[in-house]
Design a protein around this motif. Sequence first.
Motif, mmCIF file in Angstrom:
data_model
loop_
_atom_site.group_PDB
_atom_site.id
_atom_site.type_symbol
_atom_site.label_atom_id
_atom_site.label_comp_id
_atom_site.label_asym_id
_atom_site.label_seq_id
_atom_site.Cartn_x
_atom_site.Cartn_y
_atom_site.Cartn_z
ATOM 1 N N GLN A 366 0.807 -1.226 0.000
ATOM 2 C CA GLN A 366 0.000 0.000 0.000
ATOM 3 C C GLN A 366 0.843 1.281 0.000
ATOM 4 O OE1 GLN A 366 -2.879 -1.317 -0.399
ATOM 5 N NE2 GLN A 366 -3.845 0.643 -0.823
ATOM 6 N N ARG A 367 1.944 1.272 0.756
ATOM 7 C CA ARG A 367 2.739 2.502 0.906
ATOM 8 C C ARG A 367 3.386 2.944 -0.405
ATOM 9 N NH1 ARG A 367 8.390 1.079 2.034
ATOM 10 N NH2 ARG A 367 8.491 -1.198 1.985
ATOM 11 N N HIS A 368 3.547 2.015 -1.348
ATOM 12 C CA HIS A 368 4.181 2.396 -2.625
ATOM 13 C C HIS A 368 3.185 3.023 -3.598
ATOM 14 C CE1 HIS A 368 7.864 0.391 -1.585
ATOM 15 N NE2 HIS A 368 7.249 -0.751 -1.377
ATOM 16 N N ILE A 369 1.907 2.687 -3.425
ATOM 17 C CA ILE A 369 0.919 3.046 -4.458
ATOM 18 C C ILE A 369 0.884 4.549 -4.795
ATOM 19 C CG2 ILE A 369 -1.564 2.988 -5.049
ATOM 20 C CD1 ILE A 369 -1.568 0.174 -3.852
ATOM 21 N N PRO A 370 0.806 5.454 -3.783
ATOM 22 C CA PRO A 370 0.731 6.880 -4.164
ATOM 23 C C PRO A 370 1.972 7.370 -4.911
ATOM 24 C CG PRO A 370 0.281 6.563 -1.819
ATOM 25 C CD PRO A 370 0.794 5.271 -2.341
ATOM 26 N N ARG A 371 3.098 6.636 -4.823
ATOM 27 C CA ARG A 371 4.342 7.121 -5.433
ATOM 28 C C ARG A 371 4.666 6.467 -6.784
ATOM 29 N NH1 ARG A 371 9.217 7.967 -1.619
ATOM 30 N NH2 ARG A 371 9.677 9.249 -3.428
ATOM 31 N N LEU A 372 3.833 5.509 -7.181
ATOM 32 C CA LEU A 372 4.173 4.738 -8.386
ATOM 33 C C LEU A 372 4.284 5.593 -9.650
ATOM 34 C CD1 LEU A 372 2.095 1.445 -8.075
ATOM 35 C CD2 LEU A 372 4.528 1.784 -7.684
ATOM 36 N N THR A 373 3.530 6.712 -9.692
ATOM 37 C CA THR A 373 3.546 7.523 -10.917
ATOM 38 C C THR A 373 4.660 8.580 -10.876
ATOM 39 O OG1 THR A 373 1.845 8.921 -9.976
ATOM 40 C CG2 THR A 373 1.102 7.214 -11.495
ATOM 41 N N GLU A 374 5.468 8.572 -9.806
ATOM 42 C CA GLU A 374 6.622 9.498 -9.767
ATOM 43 C C GLU A 374 7.687 8.981 -10.720
ATOM 44 O OE1 GLU A 374 8.190 9.913 -5.823
ATOM 45 O OE2 GLU A 374 6.218 10.445 -5.034
ATOM 46 N N ARG A 375 8.454 9.913 -11.290
ATOM 47 C CA ARG A 375 9.525 9.482 -12.191
ATOM 48 C C ARG A 375 10.550 8.635 -11.430
ATOM 49 N NH1 ARG A 375 10.408 14.305 -15.930
ATOM 50 N NH2 ARG A 375 8.271 14.988 -16.029
ATOM 51 N N PHE A 376 10.973 7.586 -12.009
ATOM 52 C CA PHE A 376 12.011 6.680 -11.513
ATOM 53 C C PHE A 376 11.635 5.951 -10.223
ATOM 54 C CE2 PHE A 376 14.482 9.811 -14.029
ATOM 55 C CZ PHE A 376 14.946 8.936 -14.989
ATOM 56 N N TYR A 377 10.352 6.017 -9.834
ATOM 57 C CA TYR A 377 9.969 5.295 -8.622
ATOM 58 C C TYR A 377 9.686 3.842 -8.981
ATOM 59 C CZ TYR A 377 8.129 4.218 -4.068
ATOM 60 O OH TYR A 377 7.960 3.664 -2.829
#
Length: 439
Positions: A366-377
């Motif tokens: 869950q903690r990764h989901i909001p950041r998945l659309t960041e570049r290079f994440y």
Amino acid sequence: MRQYLKIEISHLLGSLLIFIPVGYLLHQIAASILLAVAAYMSKHGYYLVKLAYLINQDTRIDPPYPADIWGLVYKELSRFRSRSRKRKRTLSRFASRFRKVTSSIPDGLILLNKPGFIEWANPAANQLLNISWPRDENIAFTDRIKQEGLNEYLMNPDYSRPMEFPSPANKAVVISLRVTPFGGKKAQRLVVVRNITEVYNLNQTRRDFVSNVSHELRTPLTVITGFLENLGENEMLPFQKRPFTLMHQQAERMNSIINDLLTLSRLEMGVAPSAEKPVAIPELLVRIVDQAQLLADQKGGYTLTLEVDNTLWLLGEESELMSAFSNLIFNAVIHTPPGTEILVTWKRQENEACLIVSDKGSGIEQRHIPRLTERFYRVDKARSRQSGGTGLGLAIVKHIIGRHDGELRISSQLEVGSKFTCAFPVNLTLDKTVEEPIE
Ligand code: ADP
């Protein structure tokens, strides 16, 4: 109250006691009673006229008050007046504080009524939009601000995204305009205008930098790749083979990163795609799924299912949609273990047209989901690199979907699977009756 009633009765009786004996002596009892009542009523007449005068003059009603029922009326009126005076003072204090606060806010604030006319504006609105209150009161906001797309933006009830354009007061200033509906039935609107020049310029510099660097890197990389290809055609000594393979892989990777960075720059800089071109999404998905199937076959054991509404087309940019949908469908194969079930659906859902790519893979925490659309994440950097990922895919997808007025929604659960939904507004869809069914 009873006490006042007693006083009034005593006043009437007193008047009768004075007049009746005189009437009795003069044999005019009826007339004396009338006179007594008239005298009593004249007192009320006097106080009534005085009351009208006091109300009209809006003056203070100070004690002493009459001892009868009029005393009560005057006292209550005086109390009511002092209460409303206090309320007025509080209100004017509040209004002056509100004026001070709104004057010190650097953002422009403009109140629009239901038909879109200006009701009020703070001083910053003058600096940012040339809107001055009370000068521009009752003038239509769109008559005052001539900006392409503003009318449509204000008519659209979805104000989730701000509108950005150069300030009409100073073209060097970039402003962001956001609307918040309020009041009964949300008919009134508060327009908030912010100076975003610094952030805009910073973003522009970053975009230019990334784009320039990517372009600059492309030429040397093309040379390196060219030489590597030439080298690959020649016989190699055994100890040269591994370094050569690694060099080739890394050059390919760098090429992918540069291509993705340039795609992102192009998406960020370009205007929104013209919504005029109808795109046959069902056919497009068949092509992508066919290509993804090749990769799935290489990895082994995937069940790739496609469910499409053949009548549902979309207005947009085909190459961009192809790139976004490919990213999601290939990700489902790349980031899940062999044997995973993957379902690609294209359908109408409530007020939207949705492409849903769902897999029964290992899911994402869950903690990764909001950041998945960041570049290079990337959730697992090493694994993503190994699979040829750049970490830019979902950033590109988000941009493309946004440019088509859509939304990318991601949900996932560990050990259950992931679901990536691209939701487009229904006004971008076309209802096509396809004569030949899509294979
Ligand atoms: P990449 O080039 O690594 O695929 P993306 O931006 O496309 O970059 O995706 C970002 C990260 O999101 C990936 O590195 C991966 O960890 C995760 N991811 C994307 N799609 C899936 C999926 N279907 N299942 C699990 N993880 C995924």
